[in-house]
Design a protein around this motif. Sequence first.
Motif, PDB file in Angstrom:
ATOM      1  N   ASP A 106       0.825  -1.215   0.000  1.00 34.85           N
ATOM      2  CA  ASP A 106       0.000   0.000   0.000  1.00 34.85           C
ATOM      3  C   ASP A 106       0.856   1.261   0.000  1.00 34.85           C
ATOM      4  OD1 ASP A 106      -2.555   1.298  -0.005  1.00 34.85           O
ATOM      5  OD2 ASP A 106      -2.249   1.792   2.094  1.00 34.85           O
ATOM      6  N   ARG A 107       1.291   1.726   1.164  1.00 36.49           N
ATOM      7  CA  ARG A 107       2.164   2.902   1.244  1.00 36.49           C
ATOM      8  C   ARG A 107       3.623   2.429   1.177  1.00 36.49           C
ATOM      9  NH1 ARG A 107       0.008   6.009   6.580  1.00 36.49           N
ATOM     10  NH2 ARG A 107      -2.244   6.013   6.209  1.00 36.49           N
ATOM     11  N   VAL A 108       4.222   2.597   0.026  1.00 36.21           N
ATOM     12  CA  VAL A 108       5.563   2.052  -0.174  1.00 36.21           C
ATOM     13  C   VAL A 108       6.576   3.158  -0.452  1.00 36.21           C
ATOM     14  CG1 VAL A 108       4.563  -0.076  -1.094  1.00 36.21           C
ATOM     15  CG2 VAL A 108       5.299   1.719  -2.679  1.00 36.21           C
ATOM     16  N   VAL A 109       7.841   2.841  -0.197  1.00 33.07           N
ATOM     17  CA  VAL A 109       8.951   3.742  -0.508  1.00 33.07           C
ATOM     18  C   VAL A 109       9.486   3.324  -1.879  1.00 33.07           C
ATOM     19  CG1 VAL A 109      11.181   4.630   0.240  1.00 33.07           C
ATOM     20  CG2 VAL A 109       9.485   3.904   1.943  1.00 33.07           C
ATOM     21  N   GLU A 110       9.247   4.157  -2.875  1.00 33.37           N
ATOM     22  CA  GLU A 110       9.563   3.770  -4.244  1.00 33.37           C
ATOM     23  C   GLU A 110      11.051   3.522  -4.462  1.00 33.37           C
ATOM     24  OE1 GLU A 110       6.297   5.681  -7.153  1.00 33.37           O
ATOM     25  OE2 GLU A 110       7.464   7.184  -6.057  1.00 33.37           O
ATOM     26  N   GLU A 111      11.912   4.331  -3.796  1.00 36.36           N
ATOM     27  CA  GLU A 111      13.348   4.213  -4.049  1.00 36.36           C
ATOM     28  C   GLU A 111      13.982   2.974  -3.419  1.00 36.36           C
ATOM     29  OE1 GLU A 111      12.911   7.659  -0.975  1.00 36.36           O
ATOM     30  OE2 GLU A 111      11.774   6.788  -2.643  1.00 36.36           O
ATOM     31  N   LEU A 112      13.273   2.317  -2.499  1.00 34.82           N
ATOM     32  CA  LEU A 112      13.798   1.088  -1.907  1.00 34.82           C
ATOM     33  C   LEU A 112      13.419  -0.101  -2.787  1.00 34.82           C
ATOM     34  CD1 LEU A 112      13.220   1.202   1.965  1.00 34.82           C
ATOM     35  CD2 LEU A 112      15.391   0.990   0.774  1.00 34.82           C
ATOM     36  N   GLU A 113      14.416  -0.837  -3.237  1.00 36.56           N
ATOM     37  CA  GLU A 113      14.169  -1.959  -4.141  1.00 36.56           C
ATOM     38  C   GLU A 113      13.853  -3.218  -3.326  1.00 36.56           C
ATOM     39  OE1 GLU A 113      17.465  -2.284  -6.816  1.00 36.56           O
ATOM     40  OE2 GLU A 113      16.712  -0.662  -8.077  1.00 36.56           O
ATOM     41  N   THR A 114      12.569  -3.405  -3.083  1.00 30.29           N
ATOM     42  CA  THR A 114      12.097  -4.558  -2.311  1.00 30.29           C
ATOM     43  C   THR A 114      10.893  -5.163  -3.026  1.00 30.29           C
ATOM     44  OG1 THR A 114      10.435  -3.386  -0.985  1.00 30.29           O
ATOM     45  CG2 THR A 114      12.732  -3.310  -0.198  1.00 30.29           C
ATOM     46  N   LEU A 115      10.385  -6.248  -2.466  1.00 27.63           N
ATOM     47  CA  LEU A 115       9.111  -6.785  -2.923  1.00 27.63           C
ATOM     48  C   LEU A 115       8.017  -5.816  -2.497  1.00 27.63           C
ATOM     49  CD1 LEU A 115       9.679 -10.472  -1.759  1.00 27.63           C
ATOM     50  CD2 LEU A 115       9.985  -9.572  -4.067  1.00 27.63           C
ATOM     51  N   LYS A 116       7.056  -5.557  -3.394  1.00 28.75           N
ATOM     52  CA  LYS A 116       5.976  -4.608  -3.093  1.00 28.75           C
ATOM     53  C   LYS A 116       4.643  -5.159  -3.594  1.00 28.75           C
ATOM     54  CE  LYS A 116       8.851  -0.406  -3.627  1.00 28.75           C
ATOM     55  NZ  LYS A 116      10.026  -0.746  -4.434  1.00 28.75           N
ATOM     56  N   VAL A 117       3.583  -4.910  -2.811  1.00 29.30           N
ATOM     57  CA  VAL A 117       2.217  -5.218  -3.237  1.00 29.30           C
ATOM     58  C   VAL A 117       1.418  -3.933  -3.105  1.00 29.30           C
ATOM     59  CG1 VAL A 117       0.156  -6.616  -2.849  1.00 29.30           C
ATOM     60  CG2 VAL A 117       2.424  -7.612  -2.462  1.00 29.30           C
ATOM     61  N   ILE A 118       0.920  -3.444  -4.225  1.00 28.65           N
ATOM     62  CA  ILE A 118       0.272  -2.132  -4.249  1.00 28.65           C
ATOM     63  C   ILE A 118      -1.072  -2.199  -4.971  1.00 28.65           C
ATOM     64  CG2 ILE A 118       2.477  -0.901  -4.167  1.00 28.65           C
ATOM     65  CD1 ILE A 118       2.201  -0.477  -7.214  1.00 28.65           C
ATOM     66  N   ASN A 119      -1.788  -1.091  -4.911  1.00 22.09           N
ATOM     67  CA  ASN A 119      -2.985  -0.894  -5.729  1.00 22.09           C
ATOM     68  C   ASN A 119      -2.648   0.017  -6.897  1.00 22.09           C
ATOM     69  OD1 ASN A 119      -5.115  -0.903  -2.880  1.00 22.09           O
ATOM     70  ND2 ASN A 119      -5.219  -2.362  -4.546  1.00 22.09           N
ATOM     71  N   ASP A 120      -3.446  -0.077  -7.953  1.00 25.47           N
ATOM     72  CA  ASP A 120      -3.331   0.883  -9.050  1.00 25.47           C
ATOM     73  C   ASP A 120      -4.136   2.120  -8.645  1.00 25.47           C
ATOM     74  OD1 ASP A 120      -3.226   2.337 -11.378  1.00 25.47           O
ATOM     75  OD2 ASP A 120      -3.619   0.634 -12.693  1.00 25.47           O
ATOM     76  N   ASN A 121      -3.540   2.937  -7.782  1.00 19.86           N
ATOM     77  CA  ASN A 121      -4.227   4.095  -7.209  1.00 19.86           C
ATOM     78  C   ASN A 121      -4.607   5.134  -8.248  1.00 19.86           C
ATOM     79  OD1 ASN A 121      -4.116   3.851  -4.090  1.00 19.86           O
ATOM     80  ND2 ASN A 121      -2.079   3.215  -4.743  1.00 19.86           N
ATOM     81  N   GLU A 122      -3.723   5.348  -9.205  1.00 19.99           N
ATOM     82  CA  GLU A 122      -3.986   6.366 -10.236  1.00 19.99           C
ATOM     83  C   GLU A 122      -5.214   6.005 -11.058  1.00 19.99           C
ATOM     84  OE1 GLU A 122      -1.778   7.988 -14.258  1.00 19.99           O
ATOM     85  OE2 GLU A 122      -0.540   7.642 -12.479  1.00 19.99           O
ATOM     86  N   GLN A 123      -5.294   4.763 -11.517  1.00 19.72           N
ATOM     87  CA  GLN A 123      -6.417   4.338 -12.341  1.00 19.72           C
ATOM     88  C   GLN A 123      -7.721   4.338 -11.549  1.00 19.72           C
ATOM     89  OE1 GLN A 123      -6.521   3.919 -15.531  1.00 19.72           O
ATOM     90  NE2 GLN A 123      -8.631   3.185 -15.654  1.00 19.72           N
ATOM     91  N   ALA A 124      -7.653   3.897 -10.295  1.00 21.54           N
ATOM     92  CA  ALA A 124      -8.862   3.857  -9.470  1.00 21.54           C
ATOM     93  C   ALA A 124      -9.424   5.257  -9.252  1.00 21.54           C
ATOM     94  CB  ALA A 124      -8.551   3.200  -8.129  1.00 21.54           C
ATOM     95  N   SER A 125      -8.541   6.213  -8.968  1.00 22.40           N
ATOM     96  CA  SER A 125      -8.987   7.598  -8.768  1.00 22.40           C
ATOM     97  C   SER A 125      -9.541   8.184 -10.059  1.00 22.40           C
ATOM     98  CB  SER A 125      -7.827   8.454  -8.261  1.00 22.40           C
ATOM     99  OG  SER A 125      -7.462   8.062  -6.960  1.00 22.40           O
ATOM    100  N   PHE A 126      -8.888   7.881 -11.162  1.00 22.17           N
ATOM    101  CA  PHE A 126      -9.377   8.352 -12.467  1.00 22.17           C
ATOM    102  C   PHE A 126     -10.798   7.851 -12.710  1.00 22.17           C
ATOM    103  CE2 PHE A 126     -10.154   7.332 -16.922  1.00 22.17           C
ATOM    104  CZ  PHE A 126      -9.997   8.576 -17.527  1.00 22.17           C
ATOM    105  N   GLU A 127     -11.026   6.562 -12.474  1.00 20.67           N
ATOM    106  CA  GLU A 127     -12.348   5.983 -12.726  1.00 20.67           C
ATOM    107  C   GLU A 127     -13.397   6.565 -11.780  1.00 20.67           C
ATOM    108  OE1 GLU A 127     -12.028   1.741 -12.550  1.00 20.67           O
ATOM    109  OE2 GLU A 127     -10.628   1.632 -14.249  1.00 20.67           O
ATOM    110  N   ALA A 128     -13.029   6.780 -10.534  1.00 24.87           N
ATOM    111  CA  ALA A 128     -13.980   7.325  -9.564  1.00 24.87           C
ATOM    112  C   ALA A 128     -14.407   8.735  -9.960  1.00 24.87           C
ATOM    113  CB  ALA A 128     -13.357   7.332  -8.175  1.00 24.87           C
ATOM    114  N   VAL A 129     -13.433   9.602 -10.270  1.00 27.09           N
ATOM    115  CA  VAL A 129     -13.748  10.991 -10.626  1.00 27.09           C
ATOM    116  C   VAL A 129     -14.501  11.038 -11.954  1.00 27.09           C
ATOM    117  CG1 VAL A 129     -12.768  13.256 -11.160  1.00 27.09           C
ATOM    118  CG2 VAL A 129     -11.794  11.882  -9.311  1.00 27.09           C
ATOM    119  N   ASN A 130     -14.147  10.179 -12.876  1.00 24.69           N
ATOM    120  CA  ASN A 130     -14.835  10.140 -14.167  1.00 24.69           C
ATOM    121  C   ASN A 130     -16.304   9.759 -13.989  1.00 24.69           C
ATOM    122  OD1 ASN A 130     -14.413  10.407 -17.112  1.00 24.69           O
ATOM    123  ND2 ASN A 130     -15.040   8.260 -17.161  1.00 24.69           N
ATOM    124  N   GLN A 131     -16.565   8.800 -13.101  1.00 29.22           N
ATOM    125  CA  GLN A 131     -17.956   8.412 -12.841  1.00 29.22           C
ATOM    126  C   GLN A 131     -18.730   9.521 -12.130  1.00 29.22           C
ATOM    127  OE1 GLN A 131     -18.697   4.394 -11.344  1.00 29.22           O
ATOM    128  NE2 GLN A 131     -16.739   3.696 -12.185  1.00 29.22           N
TER     129      GLN A 131
END
Length: 345
Positions: A152-177
């Motif tokens: 979820d809240r990740v540090v982009e510059e740290l090269e580790t395993l990450k599990v995230i959401n596609d936050n940008e796309q979700a927000s785009f779809e919500a505002v568009n609707q």
Amino acid sequence: MKPKKRTTIYDIAEKLNVTPSSVSRALNNSNYVNETTKKLILKTAEELNYKRNTLASNLRKGQSKTIGVVVPRINQNFFANVIAGIEDATYKQGYNLIICQSNESYEKEVQSINTLINQHVDCIVISVSVDSKNYKHLQNVLDHGIQLIQFDRVVEELETLKVINDNEQASFEAVNQIIEQGYKRIALLEGPQNLAIFRQRKTGYLNALAKNNMPVIDELIIENAWTKELGAKATRKLLGLKQPPDAIFASTSDFSALGVLEVATAMNFKVPSQLGICGYSNEDFTELTSPSITTIDQFSFYMGKTVANLYFQEMENNDTIVVPKIISIKPKVIMRTSTQKLKKD
């Protein structure tokens, strides 16, 4: 009352006048101890209420079979569900969890990380606090050879395993609707921009405005409105404008959206006809408010299972070098009454 002393293999050995190594072998069902002695040792261990120290045993084998989890707040539905998902997967593998709460404090986060390192956990899973801007403590995890997985809240510059959401796309779809429902002046409550998830959600909001040829109005974008109290404060400011918004996207959390709803109700703004409201995370209460709150489901339980299974997959690889990997889960916009301005046929 003084606590009762824990029984050790030395106590059993002394009682039976055998060597501690014989007791250890018997407890581990070794063939190097004859059956008569083994049965006697096991019977005595039961009588003395001997409990195996599984942590010490696992550490001797080079692992603790324990995963540490650090989250900002345990009492939020999103983080609670992630933990439940992790536990569901780890339990089946015979692993234990140590759960720490940072309370959005950098100092508590550092303290939690140091505690987990000292506990010799095999893996640390973390969603960083809003207060964290220095990440040396996370690099320290890697320097100790401990697996680090961010979610979820990740540090982009740290090269580790990450599990995230596609936050940008979700927000785009919500505002568009929201725009498709006829709203024209959509405000944004944004979170601290030092965290990537809030920058991504803002980008999704801006992209939706651009797609619909709507202008970006600076006075409708409120910084750091990520709690219920801050969401309420931001709403009082927005609804006091000469041209108030007709919708508010609380991109930070459903708690912020709840603050919006409470202030709107107090100021006699009718939801959704005069003001649309959208939150983020699909907290349980969003279905129960009046009106129910439009939100974005992050599939938190599934995210937790994904985090745990990612760790076990890496364990199976038996590779000393961890290749940074990012798994992105697509959230889902859940349209509820708070943004249904248009009547359904």
